[in-house]
Design a protein around this motif. Structure first.
Motif, short mmCIF file in Angstrom:
data_model
loop_
_atom_site.label_atom_id
_atom_site.label_comp_id
_atom_site.label_asym_id
_atom_site.label_seq_id
_atom_site.Cartn_x
_atom_site.Cartn_y
_atom_site.Cartn_z
N VAL A 111 0.21 0.37 9.66
CA VAL A 111 -0.35 -0.53 8.60
C VAL A 111 -1.21 -1.84 9.30
O VAL A 111 -0.49 -2.31 10.16
CB VAL A 111 0.90 -1.27 7.86
N ILE B 13 8.27 -1.40 5.86
CA ILE B 13 7.93 0.11 5.70
C ILE B 13 8.78 1.32 5.45
O ILE B 13 9.72 1.36 6.09
CB ILE B 13 7.03 0.72 7.49
N ASN C 241 0.99 5.54 0.83
CA ASN C 241 0.56 6.38 1.70
C ASN C 241 1.29 7.62 1.30
O ASN C 241 2.29 7.68 0.93
CB ASN C 241 0.79 6.02 3.37
N CYS D 138 0.92 -1.20 0.23
CA CYS D 138 0.07 -0.04 -0.04
C CYS D 138 0.98 1.37 0.08
O CYS D 138 2.01 1.21 0.45
CB CYS D 138 -0.89 0.04 1.21
N ILE E 66 -2.40 -6.60 3.43
CA ILE E 66 -2.63 -5.44 3.89
C ILE E 66 -3.93 -4.90 3.37
O ILE E 66 -4.53 -4.93 2.43
CB ILE E 66 -1.59 -4.46 3.18
N ASP F 175 -5.23 -1.95 5.16
CA ASP F 175 -5.37 -0.33 5.49
C ASP F 175 -3.72 0.17 5.66
O ASP F 175 -3.10 -0.46 6.30
CB ASP F 175 -6.24 0.04 6.40
N CYS F 176 -3.56 1.38 5.44
CA CYS F 176 -2.56 2.18 5.66
C CYS F 176 -2.86 3.53 6.27
O CYS F 176 -3.45 4.39 5.52
CB CYS F 176 -1.75 2.48 4.55
N ALA G 276 4.36 0.65 2.10
CA ALA G 276 4.30 -0.56 3.01
C ALA G 276 4.34 -1.89 1.93
O ALA G 276 3.58 -1.76 1.09
CB ALA G 276 3.42 -0.61 4.05
N THR H 81 3.90 2.91 12.48
CA THR H 81 4.94 3.35 11.77
C THR H 81 6.11 3.99 12.47
O THR H 81 7.05 4.53 12.11
CB THR H 81 4.59 4.50 10.74
#
Length: 167
Positions: A58, A28, A6, A4, A50, A52-53, A11, A76
């Protein structure tokens, strides 16, 4: 396996080749920085992704092969990862989750991901086929509104004071 993006980092979730299919690595990589964070997670690589971030963590969802599932939160910052079974995120508060420790689904545990504080909420007679899934989990002020269905298909609505777990 999965990744993902962000605004602050990328990540990546991949199988840990040293440990095999029952282990994953989450990497990450902050954008514009040379440092990165890696976490080994003991979850099946072929049943994990995964989901969601956020700026703070994460989220990796993993299935055990049946109706059970786990959410792992890899932060993170320098906090250690946290893993919860039968987890549900509160729709309007990314720092608060609800989870169950076992498959009896009689006690929903509210957990603050920032502070580690917890509060137990009684959820008697919850319909086992829902596997701990609440129809509604919403915070307004210092109160949590939950709604769930019992074994007899009765809809239960509760309002719980949660000021202690919010701070």
């Amino acid at each position: 396996i999965d990744h993902c993006d962000n605004a602050d980092y990328t990540a990546v979730l991949e199988e840990d080749k040293r440990l095999g299919m029952d282990s994953c690595i989450v990497r990450i990589n902050p954008i514009g920085k040379s440092t990165s964070k890696s976490e080994i997670i003991q979850i099946p690589a072929d049943k994990s992704s995964i989901v969601d971030c956020t700026n703070e963590y994460v989220v990796i969802r993993s299935s055990c092969g049946g109706p059970c599932y786990t959410l792992t939160f890899v932060f993170t910052d320098n906090r250690n990862k946290k893993q919860f079974d039968f987890t549900q995120r509160i729709s309007n508060n990314a720092s608060l989750i609800g989870y169950f420790r076992n498959e009896e689904f009689e006690k929903l545990i509210l957990h603050n991901l920032k502070t580690g504080k917890e509060q137990i909420v009684s959820t008697p007679n919850q319909k086992a086929m829902n596997f701990g899934k609440m129809e509604t989990m919403l915070i307004q002020g210092n109160q949590l509104f939950i709604e769930y269905t019992t074994e007899t298909n009765e809809v239960i609505k509760k309002v719980i004071e949660i000021q202690g777990v919010l701070k």
